[in-house]
Design a protein around this motif. Structure first.
Motif, short mmCIF file in Angstrom:
data_model
loop_
_atom_site.label_atom_id
_atom_site.label_comp_id
_atom_site.label_asym_id
_atom_site.label_seq_id
_atom_site.Cartn_x
_atom_site.Cartn_y
_atom_site.Cartn_z
N LEU A 190 40.43 46.10 31.08
CA LEU A 190 39.49 46.46 31.19
C LEU A 190 38.49 45.40 31.87
O LEU A 190 38.21 46.18 32.76
N LEU A 191 39.42 44.45 32.05
CA LEU A 191 38.81 43.39 32.78
C LEU A 191 39.22 43.46 34.46
O LEU A 191 38.41 43.44 35.76
N LYS A 192 40.36 44.12 34.51
CA LYS A 192 41.43 44.59 35.86
C LYS A 192 40.42 45.57 36.48
O LYS A 192 39.87 45.47 37.81
N ASN A 194 37.00 46.24 36.62
CA ASN A 194 36.55 45.63 36.85
C ASN A 194 36.08 44.31 37.95
O ASN A 194 35.17 43.41 37.99
N LYS A 195 37.52 44.17 38.39
CA LYS A 195 37.99 42.99 39.63
C LYS A 195 37.14 41.44 38.66
O LYS A 195 37.24 40.51 39.35
N ILE A 196 37.51 41.63 37.49
CA ILE A 196 36.63 40.54 37.23
C ILE A 196 38.42 39.66 36.25
O ILE A 196 39.34 40.43 35.49
N PHE A 198 41.12 37.89 34.19
CA PHE A 198 41.64 37.44 32.82
C PHE A 198 41.34 36.03 32.77
O PHE A 198 41.14 35.28 31.42
N GLU A 199 41.18 34.60 33.89
CA GLU A 199 41.02 33.52 33.45
C GLU A 199 39.68 33.49 32.91
O GLU A 199 39.51 32.71 32.02
N ILE A 200 38.85 34.04 33.00
CA ILE A 200 38.00 33.71 31.96
C ILE A 200 38.05 33.71 31.05
O ILE A 200 36.81 33.58 30.16
N VAL B 118 31.13 32.79 28.01
CA VAL B 118 32.25 33.84 27.00
C VAL B 118 32.53 32.65 26.35
O VAL B 118 33.94 32.19 26.69
N PRO B 133 33.64 29.32 30.47
CA PRO B 133 32.84 30.23 31.64
C PRO B 133 31.58 30.84 31.05
O PRO B 133 30.95 30.73 30.17
N TYR B 159 29.89 32.09 36.76
CA TYR B 159 30.11 33.43 38.06
C TYR B 159 28.97 34.27 37.62
O TYR B 159 28.37 34.28 36.45
N LYS B 165 29.36 44.81 34.94
CA LYS B 165 30.45 44.34 34.96
C LYS B 165 30.68 42.91 33.63
O LYS B 165 31.79 42.76 32.53
N ALA B 172 35.53 43.31 26.74
CA ALA B 172 37.15 43.11 26.70
C ALA B 172 37.55 41.62 25.66
O ALA B 172 38.41 41.51 24.82
#
Lengths: 264, 264
Positions: A190-192, A194-196, A198-200, B118, B133, B159, B165, B172
């Motif tokens: 789901l993150l990918k 949205n180009k977010i 995984f670190e977040i 987050v 974050p 961020y 997003k 997620a």
């Protein structure tokens, strides 16, 4: 009882993740790795080189000068492999969480049992068994004691556990490891999308596991399902409407959390 | 831009987990907590004592000598609360993952935005926001820059992220935190039914989270579903036959893991 008086030489059947980890740990603990078996020559050779021991790809010819034969193979190959082992007068064990001890019944073995490590081993890194719980079971007291002592020589956490309990533990481990990991995969996906990065969500992952040091998972539960926040749940279900698999899982797990909290 | 020149005094609406954590973090960073609002007097009083500031239980009378009003309340109370706030010339933000910025539209506010941490906060322990974050969004560049700078003064990981997003991130986070925690609960329950200590799977939990430092969750997946070990899966489904909720989850997640691995 000191296992090292009775078990000196170990034969490992299987050269995958588990075989690698067993081989290194047993060697480290002072046992002689007598021989490695693998169906495929390249795997057998690789592990035998790492452990500096003999190898074979022929089950029927495994050397008889061994004290313990340990099966480190997939559950669905166990029966076929066991049927091919001609050496009946040595202790033989498997390392499966789900397969009962009774698989060895009526195959002619005198001493048999279980040596099940509660861990998911990686291909790339070998780890010490020292802090990994090992569950043992034997077909009689003598065998069980011997396996207990053997396990104690490689791990500080050894449990004598019958096949029924071990199966419950294995199902629990699938939920706690494989299924949580799949939840992480869905989050990652789901993150990918949205180009977010995984670190977040990494601080969140660490918190979730960390909380369980002082609370039960039921007590530690947070999120919209626990708050009964139907607006959020609806908006998440709506968000997932084009990803039916994820939507279905979201709905089912949320319903399960509701029920678990009600029973509290 | 330095937020501290423009934001000095902060009003916190809500005295729950999030309000507590915000209050302590903002105070620590040098902001004045102007006032705490909570529906219930006891919660308002408790947090105001902790933070040594004023409190109120009447939204209509919150003091106007503030620079930032931050809503730290449940999503489903947001709209009702926002409608009661008469102070329109100060920056107002909510801290929800799922609620869009547009909730503030046409309510008369000039500057509004999002300050979404987050993390899942605990009742019992306050933690620094330093490594958590924070996602910010503003109704215009000026507001967004100001919120970014404000967030930067309490966290190293800030961020700028739009509402769409942020919602994906929130879904997620539910999978990665709430749903994984429920998997741990099921494991705990299955273990308790068999009088097995949760401690036995702790090394497994730590491994699962640890692996994700170097691998993707998809790559790190192990277990019967990945090995296509149908015998084990069947025996687990059979084991769960009298616990239909768990059995249904087991089946659905296993099917999902199959699909994810096929797509790899």
């Amino acid at each position: 009882m000191n296992a090292k008086n009775l078990i000196k030489r170990v034969t490992i059947i299987g050269a995958g993740n588990v075989g690698h980890n067993f081989g290194k740990a047993f060697r480290q603990a002072g046992y002689v790795i007598n021989e490695i078996y693998s169906r495929t020559q390249s795997s057998a050779l690789l592990l035998s080189q790492t452990l500096n021991c003999d190898y074979t790809t022929d089950l029927k010819s495994i050397k008889s000068n061994t004290d313990l034969i340990i099966l480190a193979i997939n559950d669905d190959a166990l029966e076929t492999v066991i049927n091919q082992i001609k050496i009946k007068d040595k202790i033989i064990v498997h390392s499966s969480g789900s397969t009962p001890l009774s698989l060895f019944n009526d195959k002619g073995f005198k001493q048999y049992g279980i040596f099940y490590p509660v861990q998911s081993f990686s291909k790339n890194e070998t780890e010490s068994l020292e802090n990994i719980p090992i569950c043992v079971e034997g077909n009689n007291d003598n065998t069980e004691n011997l396996l207990y002592s053997f396990a104690k020589s490689v791990s500080t956490k050894v449990y004598a556990m019958d096949s029924k309990k071990r199966k419950a533990l294995h199902v629990a481990a699938v939920f706690a490891n494989n299924f949580t990991n799949h939840m992480f995969h869905i989050a990652d996906d789901l993150l990918k999308q949205n180009k977010i990065s995984f670190e977040i969500i990494r601080p969140l992952l660490e918190k979730t596991a960390g909380k369980l040091k002082t609370e039960t998972p039921l007590g530690a539960q947070t999120g919209p399902a626990v708050r009964n926040d139907l607006k959020v749940i609806e908006s998440h279900m709506e968000y997932l409407k084009n990803q039916k698999d994820y939507q279905e899982l979201y709905g089912l797990i949320t319903a399960n959390i509701f029920k678990a909290q009600k029973k509290k």
